[in-house]
Motif scaffolding. Structure first.
Motif, mmCIF file in Angstrom:
data_model
loop_
_atom_site.group_PDB
_atom_site.id
_atom_site.type_symbol
_atom_site.label_atom_id
_atom_site.label_comp_id
_atom_site.label_asym_id
_atom_site.label_seq_id
_atom_site.Cartn_x
_atom_site.Cartn_y
_atom_site.Cartn_z
ATOM 1 N N LEU A 1 25.329 134.952 29.702
ATOM 2 C CA LEU A 1 25.481 136.414 29.805
ATOM 3 C C LEU A 1 26.085 136.995 28.524
ATOM 4 C CD1 LEU A 1 26.808 136.567 33.487
ATOM 5 C CD2 LEU A 1 24.491 137.076 32.706
ATOM 6 N N ALA B 1 29.135 143.079 41.737
ATOM 7 C CA ALA B 1 28.908 141.642 41.849
ATOM 8 C C ALA B 1 28.621 141.242 43.296
ATOM 9 C CB ALA B 1 30.135 140.890 41.330
ATOM 10 N N SER C 1 27.146 133.112 38.395
ATOM 11 C CA SER C 1 26.506 133.378 37.108
ATOM 12 C C SER C 1 25.753 132.161 36.582
ATOM 13 C CB SER C 1 27.510 133.908 36.095
ATOM 14 O OG SER C 1 28.638 133.087 36.034
ATOM 15 N N GLY C 2 26.159 130.964 36.993
ATOM 16 C CA GLY C 2 25.446 129.783 36.518
ATOM 17 C C GLY C 2 24.445 129.244 37.526
ATOM 18 N N VAL D 1 32.335 123.580 37.517
ATOM 19 C CA VAL D 1 33.057 124.510 36.642
ATOM 20 C C VAL D 1 32.269 124.658 35.338
ATOM 21 C CG1 VAL D 1 35.171 124.868 35.303
ATOM 22 C CG2 VAL D 1 35.321 124.068 37.672
ATOM 23 N N PHE E 1 34.491 121.914 45.559
ATOM 24 C CA PHE E 1 33.093 122.099 45.192
ATOM 25 C C PHE E 1 32.238 121.110 45.971
ATOM 26 C CE2 PHE E 1 35.291 123.876 41.546
ATOM 27 C CZ PHE E 1 34.548 125.018 41.290
ATOM 28 N N GLY F 1 26.814 129.544 32.774
ATOM 29 C CA GLY F 1 26.190 130.793 33.220
ATOM 30 C C GLY F 1 26.828 131.994 32.540
ATOM 31 N N GLN F 2 28.163 131.949 32.421
ATOM 32 C CA GLN F 2 28.863 133.054 31.753
ATOM 33 C C GLN F 2 28.497 133.095 30.270
ATOM 34 O OE1 GLN F 2 33.008 132.353 32.730
ATOM 35 N NE2 GLN F 2 32.552 132.376 34.922
ATOM 36 N N LEU G 1 24.142 142.790 37.519
ATOM 37 C CA LEU G 1 25.396 142.053 37.695
ATOM 38 C C LEU G 1 26.437 142.840 38.480
ATOM 39 C CD1 LEU G 1 25.870 140.576 34.124
ATOM 40 C CD2 LEU G 1 25.142 139.357 36.156
ATOM 41 N N GLU H 1 34.644 133.609 40.044
ATOM 42 C CA GLU H 1 34.487 132.202 39.645
ATOM 43 C C GLU H 1 35.740 131.739 38.901
ATOM 44 O OE1 GLU H 1 29.772 133.222 38.993
ATOM 45 O OE2 GLU H 1 30.931 132.631 37.271
ATOM 46 N N HIS I 1 33.125 134.661 48.554
ATOM 47 C CA HIS I 1 33.312 135.252 47.232
ATOM 48 C C HIS I 1 32.999 136.709 47.285
ATOM 49 C CE1 HIS I 1 34.827 132.512 44.460
ATOM 50 N NE2 HIS I 1 33.752 131.951 44.008
ATOM 51 N N LEU J 1 29.140 124.398 34.964
ATOM 52 C CA LEU J 1 27.959 125.213 35.257
ATOM 53 C C LEU J 1 28.300 126.703 35.302
ATOM 54 C CD1 LEU J 1 24.949 125.101 36.010
ATOM 55 C CD2 LEU J 1 25.638 124.840 38.387
ATOM 56 N N ASP J 2 29.422 127.030 35.948
ATOM 57 C CA ASP J 2 29.860 128.435 35.970
ATOM 58 C C ASP J 2 30.058 128.950 34.540
ATOM 59 O OD1 ASP J 2 29.959 128.712 38.735
ATOM 60 O OD2 ASP J 2 32.096 128.274 38.907
ATOM 61 N N GLU K 1 33.155 141.426 35.820
ATOM 62 C CA GLU K 1 33.232 141.582 37.277
ATOM 63 C C GLU K 1 32.521 140.421 37.975
ATOM 64 O OE1 GLU K 1 31.514 145.244 38.723
ATOM 65 O OE2 GLU K 1 31.619 144.505 40.783
ATOM 66 N N LYS K 2 31.365 140.042 37.396
ATOM 67 C CA LYS K 2 30.601 138.921 37.954
ATOM 68 C C LYS K 2 31.390 137.615 37.822
ATOM 69 C CE LYS K 2 27.964 136.749 39.915
ATOM 70 N NZ LYS K 2 27.701 137.031 41.307
ATOM 71 N N SER K 3 32.069 137.443 36.705
ATOM 72 C CA SER K 3 32.737 136.167 36.416
ATOM 73 C C SER K 3 34.094 136.026 37.101
ATOM 74 C CB SER K 3 32.974 136.021 34.906
ATOM 75 O OG SER K 3 31.797 136.260 34.186
ATOM 76 N N LEU K 4 34.729 137.148 37.427
ATOM 77 C CA LEU K 4 36.129 137.105 37.871
ATOM 78 C C LEU K 4 36.380 136.196 39.073
ATOM 79 C CD1 LEU K 4 39.031 138.091 37.510
ATOM 80 C CD2 LEU K 4 38.483 140.065 38.931
#
Lengths: 252, 184
Positions: free
Chosen positions: A53, B91, B58-59, A43, B160, A49-50, B88, A132, B184, A45-46, A127-130
């Protein structure tokens, strides 16, 4: 839309993700079980990453030559715009998970709203993050039910954490002039709407978890979004920024 | 290509083929094309090769390694001017993974994504009241097939796994643990 306002708003988004990511990373190798350890760090790490951005976009808008690293490592506590909830200590596992659940619920509805932002870049990042963020919320909701509706001991600790962290939940919906300007420009979703979604979801999970929800109109702490932080943030930054402060520009 | 207005000695189709030989750094049995993270390839008249890639998560720490591997592979085929772009939106979804990619994952001991990805926005509109289906606890878990014995009698051990894109499962028939590539 005023570029400076959008820059400030992006810092809020990035700082929330970064500070919680750093807090969760502190538990790496110390999770209460192997699975939890992996989940906490994934989590984190996600969120990291966000953060990258949001910061990259913020740096471009600012146009002052600050990149994601400069924003993360070379700002002091009063320049951080994260909500106070996210800098709260990890405490016991109930504290960690209640903090996570409060944030994840808000984050999910916020990011979902941001997918319709009038700013195309913000909408793309959202949109990319949703997906996750939805996954994070499903997990933290599950754990709240397990802890709350678990043993007498886990229930008591979780109820204590629910009450102790409650006063930090209001700041996420307390919209100041900057937030209002973002709503007016169609960039950010409305705070009152987020709050009603948040209360409904938190309420339904608490019910299943046999936890008592504190009153919605309780007094709420605030200040983080404007740079007024608790003493905790200084320690978080001292650890996170040490290397870049001691050896500016150091790379792998 | 022997066109007089193009300096490029290669075509986008060739570039796609070369990229099809670049393995994912964490799952070496699957190429980045099979994984669905190469979104577009363009070759300009002055021989600039643009490759558009999209992150899975993203990460994802592998993105830099992937970008380096793409550059290296194209250089090895004589491409001089390379431009990598990160995109991006839309997605990445596991639906973009090719059928051969999914088969390779299974052969490698990783259960491929078990269901077509559902459009979250559609669900939200149709969900009763303000309930958002994407976060609802009542949405049934996907039926995941054990990559070792094929049984669907499996259970989730951890949301995970070894990387953010995977979850840990175990088979209740052959009792083997395995990684599941999350949907996903």
């Amino acid at each position: 839309m005023d570029k400076h306002n959008t820059f400030e708003y992006l810092l809020r988004l990035g700082d929330n993700a970064l500070i919680l990511s750093q807090r969760l990373s502190q538990l790496c190798g110390k999770g209460p079980a192997m699975e939890e350890d992996m989940a906490l760090t994934n989590v984190a790490l996600d969120l990291l990453g966000q953060t990258r951005l949001w910061y990259s976009y913020a740096g471009e808008l600012e146009g002052a030559g600050r990149d994601e690293d400069a924003l993360a490592f070379r700002r002091d506590a009063h320049e951080f715009r994260n909500c106070l909830l996210l800098e709260q200590p990890n405490g016991n596992y109930a504290d960690t998970m209640v903090r996570q659940f409060y944030f994840d619920t808000w984050h999910y509805f916020l990011i979902e709203g941001l997918t319709r932002s009038s700013d195309a870049r913000i909408a793309a990042i959202a949109e990319k993050s949703l997906k996750e963020v939805s996954y994070h919320l499903r997990r933290s909701g599950d754990l709240i039910v397990r802890l709350g509706d678990g043993t007498e001991f886990s229930h008591a600790r979780t109820q204590t954490a629910v009450e102790a962290l409650w006063m930090y939940s209001g700041e996420m919906f307390a919209y100041d002039g900057l937030d209002q300007a973002m709503v007016a420009a169609g960039i950010a979703p409305d705070g009152a709407e987020l709050r009603s979604h948040w209360l409904a979801h938190v309420g339904s999970i608490f019910k299943e978890a046999t936890l008592t929800m504190p009153p919605a109109d309780a007094w709420m702490q605030s200040g983080g979004k404007q740079g007024r932080h608790s003493e905790h943030l200084g320690y978080v930054l001292a650890e996170m920024q040490f290397l870049q402060r001691a050896y500016p520009g150091a790379t792998w | 290509m022997d066109s007089i207005d193009s300096l490029a000695s290669f075509t986008p189709a060739q570039v796609w083929q070369w990229l099809g030989e670049v393995a994912d750094p964490e799952i070496p049995v699957i190429s980045i094309v099979d994984l669905g993270i190469v979104r577009d390839v363009q070759v300009s008249a002055d021989a600039v090769c643009t490759v558009v890639i999209t992150p899975t998560y993203s990460g994802c720490p592998a993105m830099q390694v992937i970008a380096d591997a793409v550059t290296e592979a194209l250089r090895a085929h004589g491409v001089q001017q390379i431009e990598l772009r990160n995109q991006l939106s839309p997605a990445w979804t596991t639906d973009w993974m090719s059928a051969s990619g999914k088969a390779a994952l299974r052969g490698y001991g990783i259960a491929p994504p078990a269901q077509q990805v559902i459009d979250i926005s559609g669900l939200q509109r149709h969900a009763h009241g303000s309930a958002h289906a994407a976060i609802s606890r009542s949405v049934p878990a996907p039926q995941v097939e054990c990559p070792h014995c094929g049984s669907v009698h499996t259970t989730l051990t951890s949301q995970f796994g070894s990387t953010p894109c995977k979850a840990l499962y175990k088979c209740l028939d052959c009792h083997e643990p395995f990684d599941y590539f999350k949907c996903h």
